[in-house]
Design a protein around this motif. Structure first.
Motif, PDB file in Angstrom:
ATOM      1  N   PHE A  21       3.427   5.851   6.792  1.00 15.49           N
ATOM      2  CA  PHE A  21       3.325   5.261   6.292  1.00 15.49           C
ATOM      3  C   PHE A  21       1.188   4.467   6.523  1.00 15.49           C
ATOM      4  N   ASP A  22       1.819   4.105   7.306  1.00 14.25           N
ATOM      5  CA  ASP A  22       1.192   3.505   8.439  1.00 14.25           C
ATOM      6  C   ASP A  22      -0.089   4.589   8.722  1.00 14.25           C
TER       7      ASP A  22
ATOM      8  N   ALA B 101      -2.428   5.147   5.868  1.00 16.24           N
ATOM      9  CA  ALA B 101      -2.997   4.457   5.370  1.00 16.24           C
ATOM     10  C   ALA B 101      -4.151   4.864   6.447  1.00 16.24           C
TER      11      ALA B 101
ATOM     12  N   LYS C 231     -13.640  -1.953  -3.426  1.00 17.27           N
ATOM     13  CA  LYS C 231     -12.663  -2.770  -2.365  1.00 17.27           C
ATOM     14  C   LYS C 231     -13.175  -2.814  -0.933  1.00 17.27           C
TER      15      LYS C 231
ATOM     16  N   ASP D 126      -8.467  -1.231   1.215  1.00 16.43           N
ATOM     17  CA  ASP D 126      -7.575  -1.382   0.229  1.00 16.43           C
ATOM     18  C   ASP D 126      -7.078   0.157  -1.125  1.00 16.43           C
ATOM     19  N   GLU D 127      -8.364   0.344  -0.947  1.00 18.48           N
ATOM     20  CA  GLU D 127      -8.396   1.598  -1.769  1.00 18.48           C
ATOM     21  C   GLU D 127      -7.543   2.687  -1.281  1.00 18.48           C
TER      22      GLU D 127
ATOM     23  N   GLN E  10      -5.069   2.457   0.228  1.00 14.27           N
ATOM     24  CA  GLN E  10      -3.667   1.661  -0.066  1.00 14.27           C
ATOM     25  C   GLN E  10      -3.536   1.718  -1.785  1.00 14.27           C
ATOM     26  N   MET E  11      -4.515   2.071  -2.381  1.00 13.74           N
ATOM     27  CA  MET E  11      -4.567   2.156  -3.948  1.00 13.74           C
ATOM     28  C   MET E  11      -4.469   3.714  -3.923  1.00 13.74           C
TER      29      MET E  11
ATOM     30  N   MET F 255      -3.112   6.010  -1.489  1.00 13.14           N
ATOM     31  CA  MET F 255      -1.705   6.405  -1.226  1.00 13.14           C
ATOM     32  C   MET F 255      -0.815   6.333  -2.080  1.00 13.14           C
ATOM     33  N   ALA F 256      -0.896   5.319  -2.890  1.00 12.66           N
ATOM     34  CA  ALA F 256       0.379   4.491  -4.533  1.00 12.66           C
ATOM     35  C   ALA F 256       0.315   5.886  -5.237  1.00 12.66           C
ATOM     36  N   SER F 257      -0.803   6.275  -5.590  1.00 11.43           N
ATOM     37  CA  SER F 257      -1.648   7.285  -6.701  1.00 11.43           C
ATOM     38  C   SER F 257      -0.857   8.745  -6.176  1.00 11.43           C
TER      39      SER F 257
END
Lengths: 202, 202
Positions: A126-127, A130, A150, A154-155, A157-158, A160-162
């Motif tokens: 994950f690191d 990211a 952002k 931060d973007e 992370q967004m 990656m979550a998506s």
DNA sequence: CCTTACCTTCCTACTGGTAGGTAGACAAAC
DNA sequence: GTTTGTCTACCTACCAGTAGGAAGGTAAGG
């Protein structure tokens, strides 16, 4: 032209596809044994414990992913193309390999009951991801192809979550195409709104 | 003032927390048995098979979620506040209940090896949530509080994926706050860029 | 009031099967 | 001649699920 993979690699391959399908608790040595035509005990010879097997597997996965991401940055000069082809990679996986999935996304859900040696390696992937996304977005901002709300981290992370959430949705709805729909739209939101592109590329 | 829950409800409560922690294959009747001080066989009296137990559990979860989402729409008039408090609900869950998780997001990952009676119910929850988000976004567009790039249904899918992916990231990094960071930023992207709000509200 | 019958809930005790893991023999390869 | 890989055979622990019965409540019939 057929098989050159060693037994341990075959074991890891099968184990990976089983984890992708059902997670850490969703497969057994017996399953692997049946899949590659070898006795259970022989698998224990290569990987004494299940935790060790999965730890090695996740390590291998992380290295492969790292190499793949690195080659994407070398292959494409434009950050938006880098993101695009990262997205396409998963689109292909999910469509062709009948509902594929990121091993680490799968294991992340089970984080709380994973052996520490596995959990730490999942965190490492994950690191890595990211960081890769952050640097691609950063480069995109500098080249004026991305316009972010952002900070790049931060973007990233967004995004990656998506990606991971879209994998989940594609599975839940049984609709591989949904992944592409979601991610393409997400990437589109990052693009700077029309502008004569600086570099000659594209 | 202490316990009013029936045995079957206690079983479902424990089973739910166990599924959230480790998925369908991550818990056993023995685990539930130990947690509520009842014998394994007694659990089979209430829920003959594991598949049935989880099917009932997911049904209950879907109904609770449905009711919760409905009450959010009644409690807040503004679509952006509705989205905001949906996000806050999960932020609280994830922070307080030490790394909580949506039952259906957890099970969605294991979709491929779930009994059909469970899988269909997971799909039903995803449908419900997608529909709720779609209608909130739709209302937001009509009230000019949201400015969307895609159709509301597509943006709803994107938002849902972000929520589930953010849960995964929060777990992977062991950082509950990450969920809020990701989702708040995602919601912010939907807001129409500054404008004297039409209605008197807010 | 008391009995008979039924129902719910939980129990002990058990089944067949599978889990991860081990011991030791055997053969081929280095 | 030791190392490497595989095997058979086995272990203990646990899995979901079953059989059968004890305890208690409820309700009808006499």
């Amino acid at each position: 032209m057929k098989s050159k993979a060693s037994t341990s690699e075959k074991i890891l391959d099968v184990a990976q596809s089983l984890i992708v399908a059902g997670g850490y608790n969703g497969f057994s040595y017996a399953d692997i044994s049946a899949a590659i035509g070898i006795r259970k005990a022989s698998i224990h010879h290569h990987f004494p414990t299940k935790a060790e097997l999965v730890a090695v597997l996740v390590d291998r996965y992380r290295r492969q992913a790292e190499a793949g991401l690195k080659s994407l940055r070398e292959q494409f000069s434009s950050p938006s193309e880098q993101l695009q082809s990262y997205s396409e990679f998963w689109q292909t996986c999910i469509r062709d390999a009948s509902q594929s999935f990121c091993v680490c996304a799968m294991l992340a859900g089970e984080m709380q009951m994973l052996p520490e040696e596995v959990a730490s390696r999942v965190r490492a992937h994950f690191d890595n991801l990211a960081n890769w996304l952050t640097s691609v977005l950063q480069a995109g901002v500098e080249q004026d192809v991305f316009r972010l709300n952002k900070r790049p981290a931060d973007e990233a992370q967004m995004l990656m979550a998506s990606v991971h959430g879209a994998m989940l949705s594609a599975r839940a709805f049984g609709d591989p195409a949904l992944f592409g729909t979601i991610i393409s739209a997400q990437i589109a939101k990052l693009l700077a709104p029309e502008r004569s592109r600086t570099a000659g590329a594209r």
